[in-house]
Scaffold this motif. Sequence first.
Motif, PDB file in Angstrom:
ATOM      1  N   ARG A 137       0.829  -1.206   0.000  1.00 53.89           N
ATOM      2  CA  ARG A 137       0.000   0.000   0.000  1.00 53.89           C
ATOM      3  C   ARG A 137       0.863   1.257   0.000  1.00 53.89           C
ATOM      4  O   ARG A 137       0.575   2.223  -0.707  1.00 53.89           O
ATOM      5  CB  ARG A 137      -0.917  -0.006   1.235  1.00 53.89           C
ATOM      6  CG  ARG A 137      -1.997  -1.062   1.191  1.00 53.89           C
ATOM      7  CD  ARG A 137      -2.688  -1.221   2.533  1.00 53.89           C
ATOM      8  NE  ARG A 137      -3.623  -2.343   2.514  1.00 53.89           N
ATOM      9  CZ  ARG A 137      -4.141  -2.902   3.592  1.00 53.89           C
ATOM     10  NH1 ARG A 137      -3.839  -2.426   4.795  1.00 53.89           N
ATOM     11  NH2 ARG A 137      -4.980  -3.925   3.479  1.00 53.89           N
ATOM     12  N   THR A 138       1.929   1.219   0.772  1.00 51.76           N
ATOM     13  CA  THR A 138       2.846   2.362   0.792  1.00 51.76           C
ATOM     14  C   THR A 138       3.475   2.567  -0.574  1.00 51.76           C
ATOM     15  O   THR A 138       3.588   3.703  -1.066  1.00 51.76           O
ATOM     16  CB  THR A 138       3.944   2.141   1.857  1.00 51.76           C
ATOM     17  OG1 THR A 138       3.335   1.968   3.131  1.00 51.76           O
ATOM     18  CG2 THR A 138       4.877   3.340   1.902  1.00 51.76           C
ATOM     19  N   GLU A 139       3.877   1.480  -1.214  1.00 52.14           N
ATOM     20  CA  GLU A 139       4.480   1.574  -2.549  1.00 52.14           C
ATOM     21  C   GLU A 139       3.468   2.111  -3.558  1.00 52.14           C
ATOM     22  O   GLU A 139       3.818   2.903  -4.442  1.00 52.14           O
ATOM     23  CB  GLU A 139       4.993   0.196  -2.979  1.00 52.14           C
ATOM     24  CG  GLU A 139       6.190  -0.291  -2.172  1.00 52.14           C
ATOM     25  CD  GLU A 139       6.569  -1.719  -2.511  1.00 52.14           C
ATOM     26  OE1 GLU A 139       5.850  -2.340  -3.347  1.00 52.14           O
ATOM     27  OE2 GLU A 139       7.569  -2.220  -1.958  1.00 52.14           O
ATOM     28  N   ARG A 140       2.206   1.686  -3.437  1.00 56.60           N
ATOM     29  CA  ARG A 140       1.165   2.166  -4.350  1.00 56.60           C
ATOM     30  C   ARG A 140       0.945   3.668  -4.169  1.00 56.60           C
ATOM     31  O   ARG A 140       0.787   4.410  -5.150  1.00 56.60           O
ATOM     32  CB  ARG A 140      -0.138   1.396  -4.082  1.00 56.60           C
ATOM     33  CG  ARG A 140      -1.357   1.920  -4.821  1.00 56.60           C
ATOM     34  CD  ARG A 140      -1.198   1.853  -6.327  1.00 56.60           C
ATOM     35  NE  ARG A 140      -2.379   2.353  -7.012  1.00 56.60           N
ATOM     36  CZ  ARG A 140      -2.412   2.727  -8.277  1.00 56.60           C
ATOM     37  NH1 ARG A 140      -1.320   2.642  -9.014  1.00 56.60           N
ATOM     38  NH2 ARG A 140      -3.525   3.154  -8.827  1.00 56.60           N
ATOM     39  N   VAL A 141       0.941   4.132  -2.926  1.00 57.50           N
ATOM     40  CA  VAL A 141       0.759   5.556  -2.656  1.00 57.50           C
ATOM     41  C   VAL A 141       1.926   6.358  -3.221  1.00 57.50           C
ATOM     42  O   VAL A 141       1.737   7.428  -3.820  1.00 57.50           O
ATOM     43  CB  VAL A 141       0.591   5.809  -1.142  1.00 57.50           C
ATOM     44  CG1 VAL A 141       0.676   7.295  -0.838  1.00 57.50           C
ATOM     45  CG2 VAL A 141      -0.737   5.254  -0.660  1.00 57.50           C
ATOM     46  N   MET A 142       3.141   5.874  -3.049  1.00 56.07           N
ATOM     47  CA  MET A 142       4.310   6.557  -3.607  1.00 56.07           C
ATOM     48  C   MET A 142       4.215   6.637  -5.130  1.00 56.07           C
ATOM     49  O   MET A 142       4.542   7.666  -5.750  1.00 56.07           O
ATOM     50  CB  MET A 142       5.594   5.827  -3.196  1.00 56.07           C
ATOM     51  CG  MET A 142       5.943   5.935  -1.726  1.00 56.07           C
ATOM     52  SD  MET A 142       6.347   7.650  -1.264  1.00 56.07           S
ATOM     53  CE  MET A 142       6.907   7.404   0.432  1.00 56.07           C
ATOM     54  N   GLU A 143       3.724   5.579  -5.731  1.00 56.32           N
ATOM     55  CA  GLU A 143       3.574   5.536  -7.196  1.00 56.32           C
ATOM     56  C   GLU A 143       2.551   6.566  -7.666  1.00 56.32           C
ATOM     57  O   GLU A 143       2.787   7.303  -8.636  1.00 56.32           O
ATOM     58  CB  GLU A 143       3.144   4.131  -7.626  1.00 56.32           C
ATOM     59  CG  GLU A 143       2.885   4.002  -9.119  1.00 56.32           C
ATOM     60  CD  GLU A 143       2.266   2.657  -9.492  1.00 56.32           C
ATOM     61  OE1 GLU A 143       1.876   2.503 -10.669  1.00 56.32           O
ATOM     62  OE2 GLU A 143       2.160   1.785  -8.607  1.00 56.32           O
ATOM     63  N   ILE A 144       1.423   6.656  -6.963  1.00 60.86           N
ATOM     64  CA  ILE A 144       0.367   7.574  -7.402  1.00 60.86           C
ATOM     65  C   ILE A 144       0.758   9.015  -7.120  1.00 60.86           C
ATOM     66  O   ILE A 144       0.370   9.935  -7.866  1.00 60.86           O
ATOM     67  CB  ILE A 144      -0.977   7.198  -6.751  1.00 60.86           C
ATOM     68  CG1 ILE A 144      -2.151   7.695  -7.625  1.00 60.86           C
ATOM     69  CG2 ILE A 144      -1.107   7.748  -5.351  1.00 60.86           C
ATOM     70  CD1 ILE A 144      -2.291   6.982  -8.936  1.00 60.86           C
ATOM     71  N   LEU A 145       1.523   9.264  -6.054  1.00 54.56           N
ATOM     72  CA  LEU A 145       2.026  10.614  -5.804  1.00 54.56           C
ATOM     73  C   LEU A 145       2.903  11.082  -6.957  1.00 54.56           C
ATOM     74  O   LEU A 145       2.825  12.238  -7.395  1.00 54.56           O
ATOM     75  CB  LEU A 145       2.819  10.653  -4.497  1.00 54.56           C
ATOM     76  CG  LEU A 145       2.005  10.640  -3.192  1.00 54.56           C
ATOM     77  CD1 LEU A 145       2.934  10.534  -1.994  1.00 54.56           C
ATOM     78  CD2 LEU A 145       1.132  11.876  -3.070  1.00 54.56           C
ATOM     79  N   HIS A 146       3.726  10.192  -7.467  1.00 52.42           N
ATOM     80  CA  HIS A 146       4.594  10.526  -8.609  1.00 52.42           C
ATOM     81  C   HIS A 146       3.754  10.822  -9.845  1.00 52.42           C
ATOM     82  O   HIS A 146       4.050  11.765 -10.595  1.00 52.42           O
ATOM     83  CB  HIS A 146       5.560   9.378  -8.867  1.00 52.42           C
ATOM     84  CG  HIS A 146       6.398   9.570 -10.096  1.00 52.42           C
ATOM     85  ND1 HIS A 146       7.429  10.498 -10.163  1.00 52.42           N
ATOM     86  CD2 HIS A 146       6.356   8.973 -11.327  1.00 52.42           C
ATOM     87  CE1 HIS A 146       7.989  10.456 -11.360  1.00 52.42           C
ATOM     88  NE2 HIS A 146       7.344   9.547 -12.084  1.00 52.42           N
ATOM     89  N   LYS A 147       2.684  10.052 -10.062  1.00 54.50           N
ATOM     90  CA  LYS A 147       1.850  10.229 -11.254  1.00 54.50           C
ATOM     91  C   LYS A 147       1.158  11.593 -11.264  1.00 54.50           C
ATOM     92  O   LYS A 147       0.961  12.176 -12.333  1.00 54.50           O
ATOM     93  CB  LYS A 147       0.807   9.114 -11.344  1.00 54.50           C
ATOM     94  CG  LYS A 147       1.346   7.781 -11.826  1.00 54.50           C
ATOM     95  CD  LYS A 147       0.222   6.786 -12.036  1.00 54.50           C
ATOM     96  CE  LYS A 147       0.743   5.435 -12.471  1.00 54.50           C
ATOM     97  NZ  LYS A 147       1.395   5.490 -13.792  1.00 54.50           N
ATOM     98  N   VAL A 148       0.802  12.097 -10.087  1.00 54.96           N
ATOM     99  CA  VAL A 148       0.098  13.387 -10.047  1.00 54.96           C
ATOM    100  C   VAL A 148       1.060  14.563  -9.862  1.00 54.96           C
ATOM    101  O   VAL A 148       0.632  15.695  -9.650  1.00 54.96           O
ATOM    102  CB  VAL A 148      -0.974  13.414  -8.935  1.00 54.96           C
ATOM    103  CG1 VAL A 148      -2.020  12.330  -9.175  1.00 54.96           C
ATOM    104  CG2 VAL A 148      -0.354  13.279  -7.550  1.00 54.96           C
TER     105      VAL A 148
END
Length: 327
Positions: A137-148
């Motif tokens: 979940r932490t990795e997914r959040v880091m990924e989506i932060l980068h996308k936005v």
Amino acid sequence: MLTKLTEQIDPMLVVKGLKKYFPVKGALGQSTGEVKAVNNVSFQLYEGETFGLVGESGCGKSTLGRTILRLTEPTNGEAIYQNKNIFHLSGMELRNIRQEMQMVFQDPYSSLNPRKRIGSMLEEPLTIHQIGLRQERTERVMEILHKVGLQPDHYYRYPHEFSGGQRQRIGLARALVVNPKLVICDEPVSALDVSIQSQIINLFQQLQDELKLTYLFVAHDLSVVRHISDRIGVMYLGQMVEQAPTDSLFSSPLHPYTQALLSAVPIPNPNVKKERIILKGEIPSPLNPPRGCIFHTRCPFVMDICRKEIPLEKEMSRNHFVSCHLH
């Protein structure tokens, strides 16, 4: 793109006869009437497109979006998402379908919990939908932060440490973190500076192409809607009065209300003269909407039939629908 979309056999979302009435109560708690915020609205939304929804403040645009997601319960009608009526779902079925349908709210200040760090806030939807383990979940959040367009260290900050544009990026990240298919955008740029609006709009379009998203985009800024939408629906006093592909609506508006709205859009050329249509009178109260055509009290082309009969929706050209006795 639009031709390909509308040739699909099955739309992603079909809204039929949607009504949302709010009861009005007197001082002693007795019912004194109903506010008809959304009154018999129907439209279809196809996978991969952006359907813009425009109209004056108070016309029911935001209520329509919130009702589709069951953030407010409907009074009547249907919202069929991939052959499932959202209004008939409950419990786990409703939770599962909400994973595929998310919302970006209008106010980037009040829509974020000031007591929670951004990382915790973005991981919460993943926890609710039981997606992944804690590290995933932490990795997914880091990924989506980068996308936005945000940085990894933003994960540990609080909402008050961000600007309005950054907060709206966080709101978008929260909607996208569960990998939805449909995103309802409730005036997501109206609270932002004009220079920031263009950045956020471009981000919406970039993510739509990248993640194969479908948008229901609610706004009152016609230039924004024209830029991002494939099709546009025009609402007045809780009802949809015209629907059309974007180019068709702007080049050949059929409903008098749509014509008045478009006449108010400024042209960035001082040498071009444009006739402005000024509507007379006040918008009627949704507590007591006019009989017949709801627009007849302000329409410059009003006829006797307009005061008596509700106009039926007609398709005047390919995918161009209007509800008006003039046509």
